[in-house]
Design a protein around this motif. Structure first.
Motif, mmCIF file in Angstrom:
data_model
loop_
_atom_site.group_PDB
_atom_site.id
_atom_site.type_symbol
_atom_site.label_atom_id
_atom_site.label_comp_id
_atom_site.label_asym_id
_atom_site.label_seq_id
_atom_site.Cartn_x
_atom_site.Cartn_y
_atom_site.Cartn_z
ATOM 1 N N LEU A 41 -4.516 -15.095 -5.640
ATOM 2 C CA LEU A 41 -5.260 -14.358 -4.621
ATOM 3 C C LEU A 41 -6.507 -13.763 -5.239
ATOM 4 N N TYR A 42 -7.526 -13.547 -4.424
ATOM 5 C CA TYR A 42 -8.703 -12.863 -4.909
ATOM 6 C C TYR A 42 -8.423 -11.366 -4.986
ATOM 7 N N PHE A 43 -9.286 -10.636 -5.706
ATOM 8 C CA PHE A 43 -8.958 -9.282 -6.140
ATOM 9 C C PHE A 43 -8.533 -8.366 -4.995
ATOM 10 N N GLU A 44 -9.337 -8.268 -3.944
ATOM 11 C CA GLU A 44 -9.044 -7.327 -2.868
ATOM 12 C C GLU A 44 -7.728 -7.671 -2.177
ATOM 13 N N GLU A 45 -7.543 -8.959 -1.875
ATOM 14 C CA GLU A 45 -6.315 -9.398 -1.217
ATOM 15 C C GLU A 45 -5.121 -9.248 -2.155
ATOM 16 N N GLY A 46 -5.338 -9.581 -3.433
ATOM 17 C CA GLY A 46 -4.277 -9.436 -4.416
ATOM 18 C C GLY A 46 -3.827 -7.998 -4.560
ATOM 19 N N PHE A 47 -4.803 -7.060 -4.568
ATOM 20 C CA PHE A 47 -4.461 -5.644 -4.680
ATOM 21 C C PHE A 47 -3.664 -5.181 -3.457
ATOM 22 N N PHE A 48 -4.045 -5.653 -2.270
ATOM 23 C CA PHE A 48 -3.335 -5.274 -1.039
ATOM 24 C C PHE A 48 -1.863 -5.670 -1.125
ATOM 25 N N TYR A 49 -1.603 -6.940 -1.508
ATOM 26 C CA TYR A 49 -0.212 -7.404 -1.558
ATOM 27 C C TYR A 49 0.539 -6.842 -2.763
ATOM 28 N N LEU A 50 -0.192 -6.468 -3.799
ATOM 29 C CA LEU A 50 0.444 -5.790 -4.924
ATOM 30 C C LEU A 50 0.978 -4.432 -4.482
ATOM 31 N N VAL A 51 0.173 -3.699 -3.713
ATOM 32 C CA VAL A 51 0.611 -2.396 -3.189
ATOM 33 C C VAL A 51 1.845 -2.583 -2.305
ATOM 34 N N LYS A 52 1.806 -3.610 -1.441
ATOM 35 C CA LYS A 52 2.950 -3.880 -0.560
ATOM 36 C C LYS A 52 4.205 -4.217 -1.372
ATOM 37 N N ALA A 53 4.017 -4.992 -2.440
ATOM 38 C CA ALA A 53 5.156 -5.376 -3.281
ATOM 39 C C ALA A 53 5.760 -4.152 -3.966
ATOM 40 N N ILE A 54 4.903 -3.267 -4.470
ATOM 41 C CA ILE A 54 5.389 -2.044 -5.132
ATOM 42 C C ILE A 54 6.147 -1.172 -4.141
ATOM 43 N N GLN A 55 5.610 -1.040 -2.939
ATOM 44 C CA GLN A 55 6.284 -0.235 -1.911
ATOM 45 C C GLN A 55 7.657 -0.822 -1.565
ATOM 46 N N LYS A 56 7.724 -2.149 -1.507
ATOM 47 C CA LYS A 56 8.998 -2.816 -1.225
ATOM 48 C C LYS A 56 10.002 -2.550 -2.350
ATOM 49 N N LEU A 57 9.536 -2.622 -3.584
ATOM 50 C CA LEU A 57 10.409 -2.359 -4.723
ATOM 51 C C LEU A 57 10.870 -0.900 -4.738
ATOM 52 N N GLN A 58 9.967 0.006 -4.410
ATOM 53 C CA GLN A 58 10.327 1.428 -4.388
ATOM 54 C C GLN A 58 11.411 1.729 -3.353
ATOM 55 N N SER A 59 11.384 1.001 -2.247
ATOM 56 C CA SER A 59 12.397 1.215 -1.213
ATOM 57 C C SER A 59 13.761 0.669 -1.633
ATOM 58 N N THR A 60 13.758 -0.259 -2.605
ATOM 59 C CA THR A 60 15.003 -0.875 -3.081
ATOM 60 C C THR A 60 15.531 -0.181 -4.333
ATOM 61 N N ILE A 61 14.617 0.140 -5.262
ATOM 62 C CA ILE A 61 15.003 0.750 -6.538
ATOM 63 C C ILE A 61 14.760 2.252 -6.440
ATOM 64 N N THR A 62 15.827 3.010 -6.331
ATOM 65 C CA THR A 62 15.680 4.459 -6.107
ATOM 66 C C THR A 62 16.180 5.313 -7.275
ATOM 67 N N ASP A 63 16.908 4.686 -8.214
ATOM 68 C CA ASP A 63 17.523 5.472 -9.291
ATOM 69 C C ASP A 63 16.717 5.455 -10.592
ATOM 70 N N ARG A 64 15.552 4.798 -10.600
ATOM 71 C CA ARG A 64 14.707 4.727 -11.796
ATOM 72 C C ARG A 64 13.292 4.360 -11.365
ATOM 73 N N PRO A 65 12.321 4.450 -12.299
ATOM 74 C CA PRO A 65 10.958 4.028 -11.954
ATOM 75 C C PRO A 65 10.869 2.509 -11.769
ATOM 76 N N VAL A 66 9.895 2.073 -10.995
ATOM 77 C CA VAL A 66 9.573 0.649 -10.853
ATOM 78 C C VAL A 66 8.629 0.271 -11.990
ATOM 79 N N LEU A 67 8.933 -0.817 -12.693
ATOM 80 C CA LEU A 67 8.115 -1.234 -13.836
ATOM 81 C C LEU A 67 7.238 -2.436 -13.468
ATOM 82 N N ILE A 68 5.940 -2.289 -13.694
ATOM 83 C CA ILE A 68 4.950 -3.311 -13.348
ATOM 84 C C ILE A 68 4.200 -3.724 -14.615
#
Length: 509
Positions: A41-68
């Protein structure tokens, strides 16, 4: 956009796309796996879906930090991407692999990009303690002094984010720690220039010193140990930024094939009749960067490796169900073999079509496919070599070229070729230069192009360049292509004419 290649014309809502690409499955207790994006993906679009992916992981992983993890070549924009994430998420901590250099280890040939200099033991200790919610002591590194000078206390609570950015962030010693992995690149050409600009400010190196280090150590290490880790990234981002405008003000150029007398040039520049123009002869060697993660072949190979692992379980289940019926299984195998043969044929046809689009029917390169080049200029008079990074922009009659130029040794050219660069053209030029300090007028004669002469008016102020052109009576008589484009047009026409002559001779015989 590249992202939509794999949708095959279907329309998806944002929710649909999230469901397709952002499935989080638990591999083992406490370890999660996220689906990969199939195209860069190009930068702007890639950043958008990266944010979405992190939010999805945060909703699943609640007992520790999400590692990127954010990996990619030097100068690609890893730190920029990490800083954007830090700005977006309040509970985020960033670690830079630059700080984990351990120069107490033996440095071979001043190669500070050698992965063996990374203190992986300390990095793994820091990551484990952050995962457990503990405070940890992370190192700080001074590039001017080439050494670790202090430690700082770092902590990240559950629900937060730990970012690691560095060229070896997807290395096999630490890859297993991360829930989501990104590979970012601006393409080798952009990354090279950005790295030089960074080294000048961070380490105090001259452009020549930086370029030599990159060609001899940085990019060989990248090709050998960083580029192969692309296949482990969930998301590939192409950061097609333009670093040149931030380095120097652009030069505005008007170019024409109209004849202009020396008297007229001296008059418009306000120069005395006794003024002596500068005579030089050049060999301009245009070299094209090696392919990066945008290339179709590489992208397709990555997609195949991504999809193979994801489809493996489904294929096994299908095989188990079909074991009972051997006849049907054989028919299916035959059908799949036929499909594979068809797919291979289609792939070959696609490659041929791309080559035909890029090259004319007689084998010459089309000027419409000219992208970015590094021009290595050999001054025949002095015997010196100069690297000229430039990106051609065209607006109205103007050719706009933000550039970064510096002298190098002849070894640099062979170094670039060893990194995968290709020589696409060598243009011999005889140049006569007139300049009043503000405006430069070049009278260029091209030896290989039947000694055709171009007159170039160049300056930092667009209005002044335009005014000089008007005074010379050149309005509406400008050529809007760069020299490399004109050269390819000329060679294309030359090849075409030669081949047509051969065809006519065959018909006569």
């Amino acid at each position: 956009m590249a992202f939509y290649k794999w949708t095959m014309g279907k329309s998806y809502s944002i929710d649909d796309i999230q469901q397709i690409n952002m499935k989080v499955t638990e591999k083992e207790k406490g370890l999660f796996k996220m689906s990969k994006f199939k195209d860069p993906l190009y930068f702007e679009e890639g950043f958008f879906y990266l944010v979405k992916a992190i939010q999805k992981l945060q909703s699943t992983i609640t007992d520790r930090p999400v590692l990127i993890a954010i990996s990619g070549p030097s100068g690609a924009g890893k730190t920029t991407l990490a800083n954007k994430i830090l700005d977006f998420f309040s509970k985020a901590t960033s670690l830079s692999m630059d700080n984990y250099l351990d120069t107490s280890k033996h440095v071979i040939d001043e190669n500070f990009d050698d992965y063996r200099l990374v203190d992986f033991d300390l990095l793994k200790k820091n990551l484990k303690e952050l995962i457990e919610g503990k405070e940890t002591k992370t190192p700080l590194y001074d590039f001017r002094k080439s050494g670790r000078y202090a430690y700082e206390t770092t902590k990240c609570k559950a629900g937060g984010i730990v970012l690691l950015e560095g060229i070896y962030a997807l290395h096999d010693q630490i890859r297993q720690f991360f829930d989501f992995r990104i590979f970012i690149s601006g393409g080798v050409h952009y990354d090279l220039v950005k790295r030089i600009a960074r080294d000048i400010s961070r380490t105090g190196q001259t452009p020549k010193e930086s370029f030599q280090q990159i060609s001899e150590t940085v990019y060989p290490m990248y090709k050998a140990f960083v580029e192969p880790t692309i296949k482990y990234a969930h998301l590939k981002i192409l950061n097609r930024f333009n670093p040149f405008a931030a380095l120097l003000n652009p030069t505005y150029t008007l170019k024409t094939t109209e004849k202009v007398t020396e008297e007229a040039i001296l008059k418009v520049l306000g120069l005395d009749e006794k003024y002596k123009p500068k005579y030089t002869q050049y060999n301009d060697i245009y070299i094209r960067p090696p392919s990066d993660i945008e290339s179709d072949e590489e992208s397709n190979s990555d997609n195949n490796s991504d999809s193979n692992s994801e489809n493996q379980e489904n294929n096994e289940k299908k095989n188990e169900k079909n074991e009972k019926n051997e006849k049907n299984e054989k028919k299916k195998e035959k059908n799949t073999e036929k499909k594979e043969i068809k797919n291979k044929k289609n792939d070959k046809l696609q490659v041929k079509k791309k080559k035909l689009n890029r090259y004319n029917s007689f084998g010459g390169r089309k000027s419409s496919f000219v992208k970015d080049y590094i021009r290595v200029r050999n001054n025949i008079s002095s015997g010196t070599y100069e690297v000229q990074f430039s990106q051609i922009l065209q607006q109205d009659d103007f050719i706009i070229t933000p550039t970064l130029d510096f002298e190098v040794s002849v070894k640099i050219l062979s170094g670039l070729l060893s990194l995968g660069y290709h020589i696409d053209a060598t243009i011999k030029r005889k140049l006569k230069r007139f300049s009043n300090g503000e405006i430069t007028i070049d009278v260029d004669t091209f030896v290989q192009m039947k000694n055709i002469t171009y007159v170039q008016i160049k300056g930092k102020k667009r209005e002044t360049v335009q005014e000089i052109g008007n005074l010379l009576g050149l309005e509406g008589k400008y050529v809007r292509k760069s020299y490399i484009e004109l050269y390819f047009d000329y060679t294309e026409e030359k090849i075409k004419t030669r081949e047509l002559k051969k065809i006519k001779k065959k018909k006569k015989n």
